[in-house]
Scaffold this active site. Structure first.
Site: not given
Length: 536
Positions: A127, A202, A226
């Site tokens: 990420k 996310s 997330s």
């Protein structure tokens, strides 16, 4: 320069990082792109087979030299390049750096006859919150473009020490504080199974990348769902460990210093299958992997079965029919295989949702909106309600009161578990619950993260397990349902059986704090019983 010019330049640089030979020759016409790699002509048959393998097999073959890291890395770089062009899921793509690292690892194995570590030569996606020296970490903020890292995040260093190869950093929503993935740099990331659906957030870029098999293991973060929401929306496994198991040090973040509810790192992957991070991150508990905990669960499985709780509604929002059917499928499958599954009554989850929502906005949005003002970019609509600058900022005494409320809630929840265990006369091994009220949501329609955020407030361990897919013929809308509240009404109004047909349906397996070994073993057993041990 305007923020639009800065963002456009960054987007162009990402596109230019894809070699000409890996660029799309034709655009797919359907809403699903899952089969595109086979039809693209860009990956060889061997490269397709590699990207459709599982991580355990790949590291075993890499360790004995049956596969080279250069070959495996090339295969995943190609598929990741396709993923970005089709799904818009990367904020950094660096195949040259990756292949240089892979070549070094291959040479090390050939020269020394041993690997550098347990992940020797395996490509891992990250990420875009993890710092890699020499690369940018924008985290969806235009004002962070052009700032090159001078050091790695601690987990990056430990993964490198274990032999990992990094090749891509995936997209996130601006600020991270949304369960869909959109920012003003590259725009929206979409779901590989249906481009009309969200990939979650996310860690949505990770969900899309791994779901498309442009990655085999991705590392995300979770402060309110997330990791679990992208895992759910992309039909993947995902682990939300308790705070203190995996190092978070030297990572980028919004609202740094907010310590009431911790964000944690965890993997997103297709299956569940000796470092000492506490020497590097002072927040890590000195707790090596406890195989005995997993073995104890496996012994229960073979000698009388597990004892599990379940709920299909948290008392605040009722899930859509596909999710209700998913819970029923898991419960009935477990019961048919000799496990004891009992109803669990969620304890004050509505209060937990309200409490953690207040924690997210405790600075009145000051941190996020100050970062946005640096470039002049607007806030994405998806975060405005959560971090609106019109929200009140709390003072220190109010913060202390919030922390006491959190502690009280955690204590009371443990008491509820003890009461159930006393009535059963045995330990409650885990709780089965929805991840979100919906299968993969349509864009800009995600409304409620209470099923995941309550678990963050408790700091419990949670693993997402893929179950089935929405079916318009089975999952009819409940015409006579009376909503529990306004939020529930909004969620129910969103359901359309045709629009969600084929959408991924998952559950989460929840355990008490720091029970990762046990919960992963239970998740593995549920996946095995469902026939979803490895997701194709």
């Amino acid at each position: 320069m305007t923020w639009e010019t800065i963002a456009a330049d960054k987007k162009a640089r990402i596109a230019a990082s894809i070699p000409e030979a890996w660029r799309l020759k034709t655009e797919p016409t359907g809403v699903s792109v899952m089969e595109y790699p086979k039809d693209s002509g860009i990956l060889s048959a061997e490269e397709l087979a590699i990207t459709e393998s599982n991580a355990t097999d790949l590291v075993a073959r890499l360790a004995i030299g049956e596969l080279t890291s250069v070959l495996v890395t090339t295969a995943f770089c190609k598929r990741a390049a396709l993923a970005h062009q089709l799904l818009n899921c990367s904020l950094e793509f660096f195949p040259e750096m990756a292949l240089a690292r892979a070549k070094e690892l291959d040479e090390y194995l050939q020269k020394n006859g041993k690997t550098v570590g347990p992940l020797h030569g395996l490509p891992i996606s990250l990420k875009d919150q993890f710092r890699i020296k020499g690369l940018e970490t924008t985290m969806g903020y235009v004002s962070w473009i052009g700032k090159y890292e001078t050091h790695n995040s601690i987990l990056v260093d430990l993964l490198l020490k274990a032999g990992a190869v990094f090749y891509v950093k995936t997209s996130v929503p601006q600020s991270l504080m949304a369960c869909e993935t959109i920012n003003n740099i590259i725009g929206r990331t979409v779901n590989p199974r249906n481009k009309n659906w969200s990939c979650g957030g996310s860690s949505g870029g990770e969900g899309a990348m791994v779901g498309f098999r442009g990655g085999i293991i991705g590392v995300g973060t979770d402060i309110g769902g997330s990791i679990r929401v992208p895992s759910a929306f992309n039909f993947l496994y995902g682990l939300r460990p308790s705070h203190g198991r995996l190092p978070y040090g030297k990572m980028a973040n919004s609202m740094e210093g907010q310590e009431t509810v911790h964000s944690v790192c965890g993997p997103i992957t297709h299956s569940i299958q000796a470092e000492e991070p506490w020497k590097y991150d002072p927040k890590i508990i000195p707790m090596p992997w406890r195989q005995a905990e997993a073995d104890a669960i496996k012994a229960k499985i073979t000698s009388g079965g597990l004892t599990l709780g379940f709920y299909n509604c948290d008392g605040n929002v009722l899930p859509h029919p596909p999710i209700l059917r998913g819970i029923e499928t898991v419960v009935s499958t477990l019961q048919k295989n000799g496990h004891n599954v009992v109803p669990w009554r969620p304890y004050k989850h509505d209060n937990a949702f309200d409490l953690i929502a207040g924690i997210y906005s405790s600075d009145g949005g000051a941190d996020i909106f100050e970062t946005l003002r640096e470039s002049g970019e607007p806030a994405i609509p998806n975060i405005r309600d959560l971090v609106s600058p019109s929200l009140p900022k709390i003072n220190m005494n109010e913060l202390w009161a919030v922390q006491l409320k959190k502690w009280k809630y955690q204590t009371e929840y443990l008491e509820q578990i003890r009461n159930v265990e006393e009535s059963l006369g045995k330990e409650l091994d885990a709780i089965i619950a929805p991840v979100t009220p919906s299968a993969a949501i349509r864009h800009d329609r995600f409304k409620y993260n209470g099923y995941t955020s309550a678990i963050n407030l408790l700091d419990f361990t949670s693993v997402v397990v893929p179950v089935t897919f929405a079916d318009k013929n089975l999952d009819k809308k409940q015409a006579d349902y009376t909503p529990l509240n306004d939020m529930d009404k909004a969620v129910q109004d969103e359901y359309d059986a045709d629009a969600y047909h084929g959408g991924p349906v998952t559950v989460q397996v929840i355990g008490k704090r720091l029970t990762e070994e046990k919960i992963m073993a239970i998740a593995e057993e549920i996946g095995r019983l469902l026939g979803n041990e490895v997701i194709p």
